[in-house]
Design a protein around this motif. Structure first.
Motif, PDB file in Angstrom:
ATOM      1  N   GLY A 230       9.562  92.994  68.408  1.00  0.00           N
ATOM      2  CA  GLY A 230       9.399  91.828  69.267  1.00  0.00           C
ATOM      3  C   GLY A 230       8.544  90.728  68.690  1.00  0.00           C
ATOM      4  N   PHE A 231       8.113  90.877  67.428  1.00  0.00           N
ATOM      5  CA  PHE A 231       7.260  89.880  66.789  1.00  0.00           C
ATOM      6  C   PHE A 231       8.054  89.163  65.702  1.00  0.00           C
ATOM      7  CE2 PHE A 231       4.752  93.420  68.315  1.00  0.00           C
ATOM      8  CZ  PHE A 231       3.716  92.823  69.016  1.00  0.00           C
ATOM      9  N   ALA A 232       9.205  88.632  66.080  1.00  0.00           N
ATOM     10  CA  ALA A 232      10.118  88.046  65.104  1.00  0.00           C
ATOM     11  C   ALA A 232       9.793  86.582  64.837  1.00  0.00           C
ATOM     12  CB  ALA A 232      11.558  88.171  65.591  1.00  0.00           C
ATOM     13  N   THR A 233      10.043  86.157  63.601  1.00  0.00           N
ATOM     14  CA  THR A 233       9.963  84.747  63.267  1.00  0.00           C
ATOM     15  C   THR A 233      11.359  84.122  63.227  1.00  0.00           C
ATOM     16  OG1 THR A 233       9.863  85.440  60.941  1.00  0.00           O
ATOM     17  CG2 THR A 233       7.790  84.880  62.014  1.00  0.00           C
ATOM     18  N   LYS A 234      12.371  84.944  62.940  1.00  0.00           N
ATOM     19  CA  LYS A 234      13.761  84.494  62.930  1.00  0.00           C
ATOM     20  C   LYS A 234      14.654  85.612  63.468  1.00  0.00           C
ATOM     21  CE  LYS A 234      13.454  81.359  58.933  1.00  0.00           C
ATOM     22  NZ  LYS A 234      13.745  80.127  59.705  1.00  0.00           N
ATOM     23  N   ASP A 235      15.674  85.254  64.226  1.00  0.00           N
ATOM     24  CA  ASP A 235      16.617  86.253  64.729  1.00  0.00           C
ATOM     25  C   ASP A 235      17.309  86.971  63.572  1.00  0.00           C
ATOM     26  OD1 ASP A 235      16.026  85.653  67.352  1.00  0.00           O
ATOM     27  OD2 ASP A 235      17.733  84.299  67.624  1.00  0.00           O
ATOM     28  N   LEU A 236      17.496  86.251  62.468  1.00  0.00           N
ATOM     29  CA  LEU A 236      18.165  86.845  61.311  1.00  0.00           C
ATOM     30  C   LEU A 236      17.348  88.014  60.754  1.00  0.00           C
ATOM     31  CD1 LEU A 236      20.425  86.873  59.230  1.00  0.00           C
ATOM     32  CD2 LEU A 236      19.237  85.056  57.986  1.00  0.00           C
ATOM     33  N   HIS A 237      16.033  87.913  60.777  1.00  0.00           N
ATOM     34  CA  HIS A 237      15.185  88.994  60.284  1.00  0.00           C
ATOM     35  C   HIS A 237      15.352  90.232  61.153  1.00  0.00           C
ATOM     36  CE1 HIS A 237      12.308  85.723  58.532  1.00  0.00           C
ATOM     37  NE2 HIS A 237      13.478  85.765  57.916  1.00  0.00           N
ATOM     38  N   LYS A 238      15.477  90.012  62.448  1.00  0.00           N
ATOM     39  CA  LYS A 238      15.699  91.120  63.367  1.00  0.00           C
ATOM     40  C   LYS A 238      17.056  91.769  63.106  1.00  0.00           C
ATOM     41  CE  LYS A 238      15.684  92.158  68.321  1.00  0.00           C
ATOM     42  NZ  LYS A 238      15.509  91.577  69.675  1.00  0.00           N
ATOM     43  N   LYS A 239      18.041  90.946  62.822  1.00  0.00           N
ATOM     44  CA  LYS A 239      19.395  91.455  62.601  1.00  0.00           C
ATOM     45  C   LYS A 239      19.489  92.314  61.350  1.00  0.00           C
ATOM     46  CE  LYS A 239      24.208  89.946  62.095  1.00  0.00           C
ATOM     47  NZ  LYS A 239      25.127  88.769  62.103  1.00  0.00           N
TER      48      LYS A 239
END
Length: 299
Positions: A230-239
């Motif tokens: 939940g500590f994302a800077t970009k949705d792509l990093h989460k993906k």
């Protein structure tokens, strides 16, 4: 067993330490998998989560492959079961999964200082708070992940460049002050055990190519775990880091369930913060707004 330690950090909503312990006997095998990803994605430059910006770029595909390899490398007991790992075998960029039976047995410690170095005024400089909180995370992780039948002996420590500390790392603050280690974990008494040169293999004065790859892997693993907590800077990093979320969910089911997993004794998640009474240690959890969204969705 002898391990080499690789460390990197992240300063997003807290101060994060990522610590990868690689069995010395399996280092070449892990490097070979990472090199295969580089070859198949045709990307040879420095990797880092901050550089991942475009879903269709070579660096994104390479970073995704590194994270897949990293997750597979943490399997401690493959139980004779195959594990599909994306090494991007197709030159055109489509995913083709190779079935492996991973047997590397690396370990990963994720440790967060919750308040993002707000206690820095109690320490002489930025490097000292890094050294101190790293020591906290390492000690707790070693005690949690090791045991008398799975000993951990650290023979080398690699950090991602000393330039942003404005000084060399202090062996005394990191190693000599690491008191009270249990008998099944130790750090070799080697004078030059710390290597804090650059992690970019393209730069002069960097660490060895192999060590740079593992430091870059830690950078990506921190970003992947952090983003999926939940500590994302970009949705792509989460993906691209979604495989790490699967591991965290397994971890949250409890020690007994995790001990029967292929990732048994491979992962440790915790955090700390400073209060008027001193340092407080607690379990690392999902960011609150992410947990609330899950509850609202019935997950």
């Amino acid at each position: 067993m002898d391990y080499t330690l690789y460390h990197d950090e992240s300063k997003v909503d807290g101060f994060w330490h990522g610590i990868l312990l690689v069995p010395n006997s399996k280092k070449a095998e892990l490097i070979n998998l990472l090199n295969t990803v580089r070859k198949n994605t045709n990307y040879q430059s420095e990797l880092g989560i901050k550089k991942v910006k475009n879903e269709r770029s070579k660096i994104t595909r390479c970073a995704s492959g590194f994270i897949n390899v990293g997750v597979a490398s943490l399997i401690s007991n493959n139980k004779g079961k195959p594990y599909p790992i994306d090494l991007f075998r197709n030159d055109k960029g489509s995913k083709e999964y190779e079935t492996l039976y991973p047997n590397i047995g690396a370990k990963f410690i994720l440790f967060r200082e919750r308040d993002n170095k707000t206690v820095l005024e109690n320490y002489p400089d930025f490097g000292s708070i890094v050294e101190t909180t790293f020591r906290f995370g390492l000690k707790g992780g070693l005690h949690f992940l090791g045991n008398h039948s799975d000993t951990i002996i650290i023979t080398g420590l690699h950090f991602d460049g000393h330039e942003h500390y404005n000084r060399l790392l202090d062996r005394n603050r990191i190693v000599s002050r690491l008191h009270g280690l249990r008998s099944y974990c130790s750090i070799s008494n080697v004078k030059n055990i710390i290597d804090d040169r650059k992690s970019n293999h393209e730069k002069e004065g960097a660490q060895s190519y192999e060590d740079c790859q593992l430091l870059q892997l830690v950078d990506l693993m921190i970003g992947a775990f952090r983003s999926n907590l939940g500590f994302a800077t970009k949705d792509l990093h989460k993906k691209i880091g979604y495989p790490t979320r699967i591991l965290f969910d397994k971890y949250c089911k409890g020690y007994k369930r995790m001990s029967n997993s292929r990732w048994a004794n491979s992962l440790c998640f915790s955090q700390c913060h400073h209060s008027s009474g001193g340092w407080v240690f607690e379990q690392l959890e999902l960011k609150q707004d992410i947990r609330e969204k899950q509850l609202n969705l019935g997950l």
